[in-house]
Write a protein that holds these residues in place. Structure first.
Motif, PDB file in Angstrom:
ATOM      1  N   LYS A 377       0.828  -1.225   0.000  1.00 57.93           N
ATOM      2  CA  LYS A 377       0.000   0.000   0.000  1.00 57.93           C
ATOM      3  C   LYS A 377       0.856   1.266   0.000  1.00 57.93           C
ATOM      4  N   ILE A 378       1.629   1.392  -1.058  1.00 60.44           N
ATOM      5  CA  ILE A 378       2.650   2.439  -1.131  1.00 60.44           C
ATOM      6  C   ILE A 378       2.099   3.739  -1.731  1.00 60.44           C
ATOM      7  N   ASP A 379       2.557   4.864  -1.185  1.00 54.42           N
ATOM      8  CA  ASP A 379       2.137   6.184  -1.683  1.00 54.42           C
ATOM      9  C   ASP A 379       3.162   6.818  -2.622  1.00 54.42           C
ATOM     10  N   GLY A 380       4.424   6.471  -2.460  1.00 55.30           N
ATOM     11  CA  GLY A 380       5.461   7.114  -3.270  1.00 55.30           C
ATOM     12  C   GLY A 380       6.743   6.298  -3.236  1.00 55.30           C
ATOM     13  N   ILE A 381       7.636   6.651  -4.111  1.00 59.60           N
ATOM     14  CA  ILE A 381       8.868   5.862  -4.241  1.00 59.60           C
ATOM     15  C   ILE A 381      10.094   6.763  -4.077  1.00 59.60           C
ATOM     16  N   VAL A 382      11.075   6.264  -3.374  1.00 54.62           N
ATOM     17  CA  VAL A 382      12.323   7.007  -3.179  1.00 54.62           C
ATOM     18  C   VAL A 382      13.474   6.129  -3.654  1.00 54.62           C
ATOM     19  N   MET A 383      14.372   6.735  -4.389  1.00 61.28           N
ATOM     20  CA  MET A 383      15.574   6.015  -4.843  1.00 61.28           C
ATOM     21  C   MET A 383      16.801   6.831  -4.467  1.00 61.28           C
ATOM     22  N   HIS A 384      17.911   6.152  -4.385  1.00 59.48           N
ATOM     23  CA  HIS A 384      19.157   6.861  -4.111  1.00 59.48           C
ATOM     24  C   HIS A 384      20.143   6.570  -5.229  1.00 59.48           C
ATOM     25  N   GLU A 385      20.575   7.628  -5.863  1.00 62.08           N
ATOM     26  CA  GLU A 385      21.524   7.489  -6.961  1.00 62.08           C
ATOM     27  C   GLU A 385      22.920   7.757  -6.410  1.00 62.08           C
ATOM     28  N   ARG A 408       1.813   3.432 -13.544  1.00 65.85           N
ATOM     29  CA  ARG A 408       1.132   4.724 -13.400  1.00 65.85           C
ATOM     30  C   ARG A 408       2.097   5.776 -12.862  1.00 65.85           C
ATOM     31  N   ASP A 409       1.676   7.010 -12.996  1.00 68.92           N
ATOM     32  CA  ASP A 409       2.508   8.117 -12.526  1.00 68.92           C
ATOM     33  C   ASP A 409       2.419   8.162 -11.004  1.00 68.92           C
ATOM     34  N   ILE A 410       3.558   8.094 -10.367  1.00 70.67           N
ATOM     35  CA  ILE A 410       3.539   8.091  -8.900  1.00 70.67           C
ATOM     36  C   ILE A 410       4.557   9.099  -8.389  1.00 70.67           C
TER      37      ILE A 410
ATOM     38  N   SER B 106      18.005  24.563 -10.345  1.00 68.93           N
ATOM     39  CA  SER B 106      16.943  24.557 -11.344  1.00 68.93           C
ATOM     40  C   SER B 106      16.035  23.390 -11.001  1.00 68.93           C
ATOM     41  N   LYS B 107      14.774  23.540 -11.291  1.00 68.63           N
ATOM     42  CA  LYS B 107      13.851  22.469 -10.953  1.00 68.63           C
ATOM     43  C   LYS B 107      12.754  22.338 -11.995  1.00 68.63           C
ATOM     44  N   GLY B 108      12.223  21.156 -12.059  1.00 69.14           N
ATOM     45  CA  GLY B 108      11.077  20.889 -12.913  1.00 69.14           C
ATOM     46  C   GLY B 108       9.960  20.371 -12.028  1.00 69.14           C
ATOM     47  N   ILE B 109       8.736  20.860 -12.232  1.00 77.52           N
ATOM     48  CA  ILE B 109       7.616  20.477 -11.369  1.00 77.52           C
ATOM     49  C   ILE B 109       6.441  20.063 -12.238  1.00 77.52           C
ATOM     50  N   LYS B 110       5.850  18.920 -11.908  1.00 78.57           N
ATOM     51  CA  LYS B 110       4.624  18.500 -12.589  1.00 78.57           C
ATOM     52  C   LYS B 110       3.424  18.979 -11.792  1.00 78.57           C
ATOM     53  N   LEU B 111       2.439  19.556 -12.461  1.00 78.14           N
ATOM     54  CA  LEU B 111       1.274  20.102 -11.759  1.00 78.14           C
ATOM     55  C   LEU B 111       0.019  19.277 -12.009  1.00 78.14           C
ATOM     56  N   LYS B 112      -0.770  19.155 -10.988  1.00 79.42           N
ATOM     57  CA  LYS B 112      -2.107  18.577 -11.153  1.00 79.42           C
ATOM     58  C   LYS B 112      -3.030  19.318 -10.194  1.00 79.42           C
ATOM     59  N   ASP B 113      -4.101  19.807 -10.693  1.00 77.76           N
ATOM     60  CA  ASP B 113      -5.051  20.581  -9.889  1.00 77.76           C
ATOM     61  C   ASP B 113      -4.349  21.685  -9.090  1.00 77.76           C
ATOM     62  N   GLY B 114      -3.400  22.304  -9.721  1.00 76.91           N
ATOM     63  CA  GLY B 114      -2.725  23.439  -9.097  1.00 76.91           C
ATOM     64  C   GLY B 114      -1.699  23.086  -8.041  1.00 76.91           C
ATOM     65  N   ARG B 115      -1.384  21.787  -7.909  1.00 74.85           N
ATOM     66  CA  ARG B 115      -0.408  21.389  -6.881  1.00 74.85           C
ATOM     67  C   ARG B 115       0.697  20.557  -7.519  1.00 74.85           C
ATOM     68  N   ALA B 116       1.848  20.550  -6.836  1.00 74.20           N
ATOM     69  CA  ALA B 116       2.977  19.754  -7.341  1.00 74.20           C
ATOM     70  C   ALA B 116       2.724  18.290  -7.049  1.00 74.20           C
ATOM     71  N   VAL B 117       2.820  17.448  -8.069  1.00 69.65           N
ATOM     72  CA  VAL B 117       2.655  16.017  -7.838  1.00 69.65           C
ATOM     73  C   VAL B 117       3.945  15.247  -8.127  1.00 69.65           C
ATOM     74  N   ASP B 118       4.919  15.900  -8.699  1.00 66.90           N
ATOM     75  CA  ASP B 118       6.231  15.277  -8.917  1.00 66.90           C
ATOM     76  C   ASP B 118       7.221  16.399  -9.222  1.00 66.90           C
TER      77      ASP B 118
END
Lengths: 446, 280
Positions: A377-385, A408-410, B106-118
């Motif tokens: 039941k994961i919400d997000g993923i973290v990796m270390h490069e 899917r996009d997570i 520098s950063k890149g941000i993905k938006l969904k419904d006005g919020r950052a999702v990635d």
């Protein structure tokens, strides 16, 4: 002189489980055993984790000296820099694996002095009797490191073990070729046994080897069952602790101590689950540590995640086991110990192949992430490069992109630094990234 | 009674403050000094004067940016990723991806419904940030703010192959000594940054429309170089430097609204623009 600098040791990381808190002293004792073995003139082998020869060397009373572990200890104690610089002074490139650089720098220095470098962490890395490489598809330093170490120890013999496995092909069932791989590995292991017999003057005790192989199977099953307990909500144990409990998995396999440790951990986790006691009091986000060795000098970052209500119930790193009974063959029927080891190896590395073939465009490594994602039941993923790793870590970003494409996009976070080289790390920036990641998790949850 | 919200964005090179209610009432942009807290104190004062408001009338203050923890009068600190996302979504509602090129990262941000999702971020290396251009501008004897326009006259942009800022500067000197034209060199520098930023962005699935914010967005040469990489035009807000501060103020508004709806108490810092030092 830079070499003489000895930085202050970091405060011990807080663990969630009592079992994990016992690991530090266990590692110290393990390093102490190598020192003791040296005094008693017992054979000592420089060894790599995930090597297939754990039970073989233990059956012959050869003491493993885990070189990656020693470099990790230096990193965790923030005392690796002087050994890295020493390797650099020997003209090894700074872009090589920093485990290897740390070990080579240490060896070069020790051989020059004729004794351990001053204030070596936990007594130091002792001069071995032999060095056992095992690289091939895992990483190139595991083949080249010991050859390079022979520059400083030309009298120490090296055996280089090849451990391939059938690579993944979407349109090809690996079972068509698996027998060839097993045959090849068995020959490599036979060669290793001959090498060990020659250099120790002792014959392999095949019955003992059989017992140790059986013990390892039993331990693999127990570890898998124990780690599966972490699916519970709230999760009783996180990746921060798993970076401790990896010790019995990768350094103590084939010992009763490893089995007993996981029995204790299993009991402890069941108790915590019964008490609804999570790693953090208020679990908000469940994260997957999706790959990368940790920055050993910054394990406190796991506590930082915890302080934000984030836990890691599962990780791919160091979970180098599967339940033997989940394999698509009955391994108990393979009675020859070397064949048994070879089959276990091939089945471990091909375990996710079938799932990947069912999802167009996927890959076994990605399927593992997806399975963990769903099971835990994961919400997000973290990796270390880790910049100095050229084998596993560069593929992590590719895995992440593929995961987002076929699944899917997570929300994801890629941390950047190294396993040993602290100059690659900035605590303030890392924590700013973690803060931002927590914000994105929150945004997605809304 | 109207509610007013302040956003304080302390970046590595510039400090930005906005005061908003339904729209931006006042904004101040000034260079960041070594003691962020003192500067924050001063720019906030200036912004309040512009808005003709006493500090007590500010309902909520959110600080963001690298220096956000050094703002003693802020009610809350929020990361620049969240603030840029909120600000960009407000200023350019059609944006799905935000690229922010600041002085230090520098950063890149993905938006969904006005919020950052990635998001992705480069804070390890000066290449790909405003710092790269700052260093090069000094070496070339050109004002930073003139570099964009100068590069538009380029006929054959030179290739800057070094990704390290220090070595790239040496390369610039070499190109000059070889007789390369100034606009061609500057265009090459923009191209180098755009390549670096685009490489980072590929970790995100870039979705149109793309908003460009931060100091980098004020450089027309860099905007063009980035558009060439992306293959389409980017959107730039009227004052790209203020995006994070506007987002901070808006998030302050969101926090207050949520607290009021839920009836939960909202702790606030003392409304006093006291001087502070970094080492107390």
């Amino acid at each position: 002189m830079t070499e003489e600098k000895k930085p202050e040791e970091r405060k011990k990381r807080r663990t969630a489980t009592e079992a994990a808190s016992r690991i530090g002293p266990m590692v110290k004792a393990m390093v102490g055993e190598v020192m003791q073995a040296k005094e008693e003139k017992k054979p000592i082998a420089y060894s790599f984790i995930c090597c297939c020869y754990d039970e073989i060397i233990r059956a012959m009373d050869i003491v493993p000296h885990w070189v990656e572990n020693y470099a990790g200890i230096c990193g965790a104690k923030r005392d690796a820099q002087r050994f890295l610089e020493r390797a650099e002074a020997e003209n090894f490139s700074r872009s090589l694996c920093t485990y290897a650089l740390c070990g080579l720098g240490f060896d070069a220095w020790r051989e020059e002095l004729g004794e351990m470098p001053p204030e070596s962490p936990w007594g130091g890395q002792v001069r071995p009797t032999m060095m056992l490489g095992s690289g091939q598809m895992l990483c190139d330093p595991r083949n080249k490191w010991f050859q390079a170490a022979q520059h400083y120890m030309p009298d120490i013999p090296v055996y280089d073990l090849g451990l391939p496995w059938p690579p993944y092909e979407s349109d090809y069932d690996y079972r068509q070729v698996q027998d060839y791989y097993v045959k090849y590995i068995v020959e490599e292991l036979k060669g290793l046994v001959q090498f060990l017999e020659k250099h120790t003057g002792k014959k392999m005790d095949w019955e003992r080897l059989n017992q140790l192989v059986e013990l390892t199977d039993k331990t693999w099953n127990l570890i898998w069952e124990t780690y599966e307990l972490r699916r519970a909500v709230p999760s009783p144990m996180g990746t921060g602790d798993a970076m401790n409990t990896m010790v019995p998995i990768v350094f103590m396999m084939g010992t009763q101590q490893a089995y007993d440790f996981f029995q204790d951990l299993n009991k402890e986790l069941k108790q915590k689950i019964a008490n609804k006691e999570g790693e953090v009091p208020d679990e908000k986000y469940r994260l997957l540590w999706g790959g990368g060795l940790p920055a050993w000098f910054a394990l406190g970052d796991f506590n930082y995640f915890n302080s934000k209500g984030a836990v890691f119930p599962v990780e791919t790193t160091y979970r180098m086991i599967e339940a033997i009974y989940n394999f698509d063959m009955d391994l108990t029927k393979v009675t020859d110990p070397l064949e048994h080891i070879a089959w276990r190896w091939v089945k471990f590395w091909t375990y996710w192949h079938d799932r990947a073939r069912k999802r167009p465009g996927s890959h076994p490594d990605v399927e593992r992430l997806i399975k963990y994602f769903e099971d835990y039941k994961i919400d997000g993923i973290v990796m270390h490069e880790a910049f100095s790793c050229r084998s596993w870590h560069p593929g992590l970003i590719w895995q992440l992109n593929l995961l987002k494409k076929v699944y899917r996009d997570i929300p994801s976070l890629v941390l950047e630094s190294d396993i040993v080289d602290i100059s690659s790390y900035n605590e303030a920036d890392t924590r700013a990234r973690i803060d931002a990641f927590i914000d994105t998790l929150e945004a997605v949850k809304r | 009674m109207s509610q007013y919200f302040a956003g304080v964005d302390i970046g590595s090179t510039m400090t930005k403050v906005v005061i908003m209610n339904q729209a931006v009432l006042a904004s101040v942009i000034g260079p960041t000094g070594p003691e962020h807290r003192k500067l924050a104190n001063r720019v906030m004062e200036e912004a309040l004067e512009k808005a003709k408001l006493p500090f007590d009338d500010i309902t909520y203050v959110v600080a963001t940016g690298y220096g956000r923890i050094n703002v003693p009068f802020a009610d809350k600190q929020i990361t620049e990723i969240s603030c840029h996302a909120r600000g960009a979504a407000y200023l350019l509602p059609e944006a799905r991806t935000v690229i922010d090129i600041g002085g230090q990262d520098s950063k890149g941000i993905k938006l969904k419904d006005g919020r950052a999702v990635d998001f992705v971020m480069n804070d390890k290396c000066a290449a790909g940030t405003g710092r790269f251009l700052e260093v090069a501008a000094e070496e070339l004897g050109v004002k930073l703010e003139d570099m964009g326009k100068l590069s538009l006259a380029a006929k054959n942009a030179v290739r800057i192959s070094n990704t390290c800022t220090v070595f790239a500067t040496q390369e610039v000197v070499t190109k000059l000594s070889e007789g390369a034209a100034l606009p061609d060199i500057i265009a090459g520098l923009h191209e180098a940054i755009a390549t670096r930023v685009y490489g980072m962005l590929r970790r995100l699935k870039i979705e149109r429309e793309v908003a460009l914010t931060g100091g980098g967005a004020k450089n027309i040469g860099l905007v063009k170089a980035l558009e060439a990489k992306l293959g389409f035009a980017v959107l730039v807000p009227p004052e790209p430097l203020l995006t994070g501060a506007i987002g901070a103020a808006l998030l302050g508004g969101d926090i207050v609204k949520e607290a009021e709806e839920k009836g939960t108490p909202l702790p606030r810092a003392e409304r006093r623009l006291q001087e502070a030092t970094l080492f107390t």
